[in-house]
Design an enzyme around this catalytic site. Structure first.
Site, PDB file in Angstrom:
ATOM      1  CD  GLU A 439      -4.046 -10.945   5.012  1.00  0.00           C
ATOM      2  OE1 GLU A 439      -5.242 -10.714   4.761  1.00  0.00           O
ATOM      3  OE2 GLU A 439      -3.493 -12.028   4.761  1.00  0.00           O
ATOM      4  N   GLY A 440      -4.394  -5.981   2.754  1.00  0.00           N
ATOM      5  CA  GLY A 440      -4.949  -4.629   2.572  1.00  0.00           C
ATOM      6  C   GLY A 440      -3.895  -3.582   2.877  1.00  0.00           C
TER       7      GLY A 440
END
Lengths: 596, 596
Positions: A439-440
């Site tokens: 998610e980054g």
């Protein structure tokens, strides 16, 4: 190793930091007061302790396995997921219109923490479904909502997020999957997606893939990406399942951790094209995906807190039981449980302080999320949105980085036994390492913090937070206790360092992007450290007040001691980070590439 | 992933920091000048790059396995070990009297780093043999030396250290294994030892166990422990192998990392008693074991450096190859290799600076070791011994803690790919976690630093080091460069913090042991950080001088840039640690045990 949900600490944060009484005054949340929170958390604790937590080690030892396009999850997962669905847990925070319970994030986040503490690998399936639900709620057509939302919210079907391709990880401009428009308004989807969490599994009868792809002729880069729903099985008009769609799992990854969670490579369109339905408008896919991502990022931050809590509990249990060496102060004249040794206490306090600090930060952010959606006043909604959006990279980045440190300390408390897999402490460390990546990565969170959250508004939101912190400092000054004075001094030094850095970031991002981005992760760590410390400062004030009134004195004293530890051993790292960011950018980028 | 030994950086340290020219003026080391160092390092590099490094991944995928009392090592290990023996590498630092090459530690440490970078699991076997050799050289009878040393030094036989028992880890006072005296002067050994590295394997024809046990009637606690040699196979008078001794491997551990290295549970005396030979005098076993331990602790510190170097090389290779996103400064108008992104550079520089700093510290310590054994002047020997002994916990504790951080950053640089085991980056993280634990956890190193190395002499050695650092600051002041000025300022602040902490430790250990030991690990981290930074400050001065003279300018500029990065991003953490130690002890131990 069993798990005991920290319901008391969660309720402390929900009542005193998130101010659930105020939250439940907002339209639509009238039933979500402290009593509801307590009832939900206690029920959630029982379920996760009894049903989900016992499967955590099994999932690591017997990961999901792949054969002939099918994924078998760990024995017991399917049955546990059925219980999760039956309990209505998937719908906790989703609208009652689609069968959810419509509870605020202030309560939902605590439930999410429990599920992730119990079993990170298991929890990923509902987490991804939440993302898919969010995207459909935001941008899905009424037809898509009608077909998919009820079943996603109930948990009968699960959802996935399909972003990554072999050449496109953090850089989504490189996405190559393509979507060909069909005369009936649907699309045919072709391409390969990797790292798809629960992209294939046996716990639900259908899987709803949310997929980024380019419509033929779309612009290059991120402005030509659209979002599609691609179900594993087609859905008939009556809601029953139809033919198998042309999306197939071709393998799953062999990973360092979260082994029970299948990480799939999905092949779209090898047999004529997978049927896809566009979500919202063409070429706005990234925008919608970011809605899912922002929800998912907050949730991953909570995963960090959850994992750290579990690692802490595991380490405490061992430290109370393992007998080794006499205490240095001679208080026991024989070998004693290692929790009597100051360095073991230091490690446990570090773990505890990080967990409580990050939980306090996340709970406060959750309350802002609820206010930004439910508060009747537009200006209050706007302020809460700004605050929440500033918090998301901190909750994600700081809580996950701390979870790695905490999990590593957890192994360390176990000494040699920690390195033996049977002990269980090592699993948390292996599991934790994904949290700073998916998610980054932390750097991607930091880019968000620098660019969209600080430079764009000239540091206004950041400065507003600093002003609130200054108010807390003043309140600490009035307390007169040694703990409050210690916290006040460190909070002031940290806030001043933050102000300097915000000024540097706001002022230099355009002119000297390399200098600012060289310090982006240290800035994130500084800001996360400060905000978590600030929330513990608020906790300290509440706890002093309640302890003085005779309320739950032992618990309150522990809150005070933990906050003070945070101030003196964690928050005090902030000024050093300021120097690295503001004065040290040149040395980050000085070395010629050939010299590496 | 291939490995390239950093021969140039090693020789820089050996020539300019360890001053090999001076080392080779000492009696017995006359042949160990820079030319010898270069020749040995280059040969060592070839061997490790070509023969040992390629087995690292195989060892992780196909660990040592146990069946019916026998351990089969990873395919290829046995043949590689034969080449290691044939090359004479085991005897590098051991006396020529027993077939060794008698080279100084200044050179040997660099060779040890290469072997460990190439393959940490493999390197553990020779590392433990070194310990056994050291113990026999120090305290073994002439008969024991004659029987065992030649074959241990050649590598024909290998050695082990048997300390740990299930109830006795860090706390050796709890050792229960017993030794019964026999009429012929030998002993019969009974007991269970765990965590015995290469306690059983198939790479050598005999294994020489060095075992701690209690002679019947010995005092309780650590003063009743003796040291024994227990060979796997009895040795006949002519040196040939005789009967199998009564020591048997009953299982090996399933571990987080170093999977190729068998970690054995050894059972002594289940069939009448294992024949053991006492080493030195009765009840002095712990003292002798500490000789082995000190050598092994330094070596484990070098393992940390080695692993970090390998993780760094792996990350650099990926960062140069992986294309993702445009640089923030617009210098490239397309997606670029990720090494162009400032945060990736920051991670790589952090890894590099830690490695170079710790290598410089270890190399300087090695020169002190050589001088303490070989220098003709007694006072100089004494001073070098004091310096070396102060360095051991720093080299062990700081280098291994940093290796964990570096290995974790290595995974982070790889993003999602880092979490996939096939990429190889995760193995370093799994392997690294043992380094902060075995041969004494970081807390045990810190206890040594506080007790024996600081409090005992009232901080004299520590203050002498601080005085030397002050001299380096003055030299930096004369340089006039921005890099030297930046380093000087951070070094001064760190040294002053160190002085404060040393005063606190020396002054309070007796009166307030809990307060001092609450800060023992932070003190170790502070001191290691400072000394590594100091050595990089010395490097910076040398590099500036050589660059000005036109010598290898690119390399020298990289040394300067790395030293400056260390100053601005790592050394600057020291003052915060000072505050935690001196002002934060109370909050470490404040929480009641029941509150955990």
């Amino acid at each position: 190793m069993s798990y005991t949900a920290p319901v008391k600490d969660m309720l402390f944060d929900i009542e005193h930091l998130a101010n659930i009484a105020q939250v439940s005054e907002m339209p639509g949340l009238e039933e979500a007061g402290l009593e509801t929170a307590q009832a939900v958390l206690e029920e959630c604790a029982r379920f996760n302790q009894d049903v989900i937590a016992p499967l955590n080690v099994a999932g690591d030892k017997h990961p999901s396995s792949f054969k002939d396009g099918h994924v078998a999850t760990t024995p017991g997962f399917k049955e546990a997921f059925a219980q999760y669905v039956a309990g209505g847990w998937q719908g906790l925070q989703h609208p009652s219109e689609f069968g959810g319970q419509g509870l605020p994030k202030t309560i939902g986040a605590a439930c999410g923490e429990m599920l992730n503490s119990a079993n990170l690998s298991f929890a990923l399936c509902p987490l991804l479904s939440d993302g898919a639900i969010e995207a459909l709620l935001t941008a899905g057509s009424d037809a898509l909502k009608a077909t998919y939302l009820d079943k996603l919210v109930s948990g009968q079907w699960t959802g996935t997020m399909n972003l990554t391709e072999p050449q496109a990880g953090s850089d989504l401009s490189l996405v190559r999957s393509r979507a060909e428009p069909q005369p009936d308004g649907t699309f045919k989807i072709f391409g390969t997606k990797i790292f798809i969490t629960y992209g294939e599994h046996d716990m639900a009868e259908n899987i709803v893939h949310l997929v980024l792809a380019r419509v033929a002729g779309a612009p290059e880069g991120v402005k030509g990406i659209s979002l599609f729903v691609v179900p594993k099985f087609m859905v008939n008009a009556d809601g029953s399942l139809g033919a198998r769609n042309d999306v197939h799992c071709v393998s799953i990854e062999h990973k360092l951790g979260i082994k029970a969670s299948p990480t799939a490579v999905l092949q779209y369109g090898d047999h004529g094209g997978a049927v896809g339905y566009i979500v919202g408008e063409e070429n706005r896919g990234l925008e919608y995906m970011f809605i899912m991502m922002n929800a998912a990022r907050y949730a991953v931050g909570v995963q960090g807190i959850a994992l750290a809590e579990r690692a802490y509990q595991h380490a405490v249990a061992y430290a109370k039981e393992r007998v080794q060496s006499r205490p240095v102060d001679g208080s026991i004249n024989a070998s004693a449980p290692i929790i009597h040794h100051p360095d073991v206490k230091r490690m446990l306090m570090t773990m505890r302080a990080y967990v409580e600090g990050c939980r306090a930060m996340a709970t406060t952010a959750a309350a802002a999320y609820d206010a930004m959606h439910h508060h009747p006043d537009a200006e209050t909604r706007r302020q809460n949105q700004a605050f929440y959006e500033f918090m998301v990279p901190l909750v994600k980045g700081y809580s996950t980085e701390m979870s790695l440190e905490v999990a590593s300390l957890g192994v360390q408390v176990h000494g040699g036994m920690g390195f033996i897999e049977e002990t269980g402490a090592a699993q948390y460390l292996r599991d934790a390492k994904i949290l700073t990546i998916y998610e980054g990565t932390t750097a991607i969170q930091a880019n968000d913090l620098v660019g969209r959250k600080t430079a764009r508004d000239g540091g206004q939101v950041a400065k507003a937070i600093a002003a609130q912190i200054e108010t807390t400092e003043a309140e600490l000054g009035e307390s007169g206790s040694a703990a409050a004075a210690s916290m006040a001094a460190r909070l002031k030094a940290a806030r001043e360092a933050f102000i300097d850095v915000v000024g540097f970031v706001a002022g230099q991002t355009k002119a000297s992007p390399n200098a600012v981005f060289a310090g982006s992760v240290p800035y994130l760590m500084l800001a996360g450290n400060l905000v978590a410390g600030w929330q513990l400062a608020r906790s300290l004030l509440v706890a002093e007040r309640l302890a003085a009134a005779g309320t739950d004195v032992d618990f309150m004293n522990a809150k005070i001691a933990t906050a003070r530890f945070y101030a003196e051993h964690i928050l005090n790292k902030v000024p050093g980070l300021r120097d690295s960011i503001v004065d040290g950018a040149e040395s980050v980028t000085a070395l010629a590439l050939e010299a590496f």
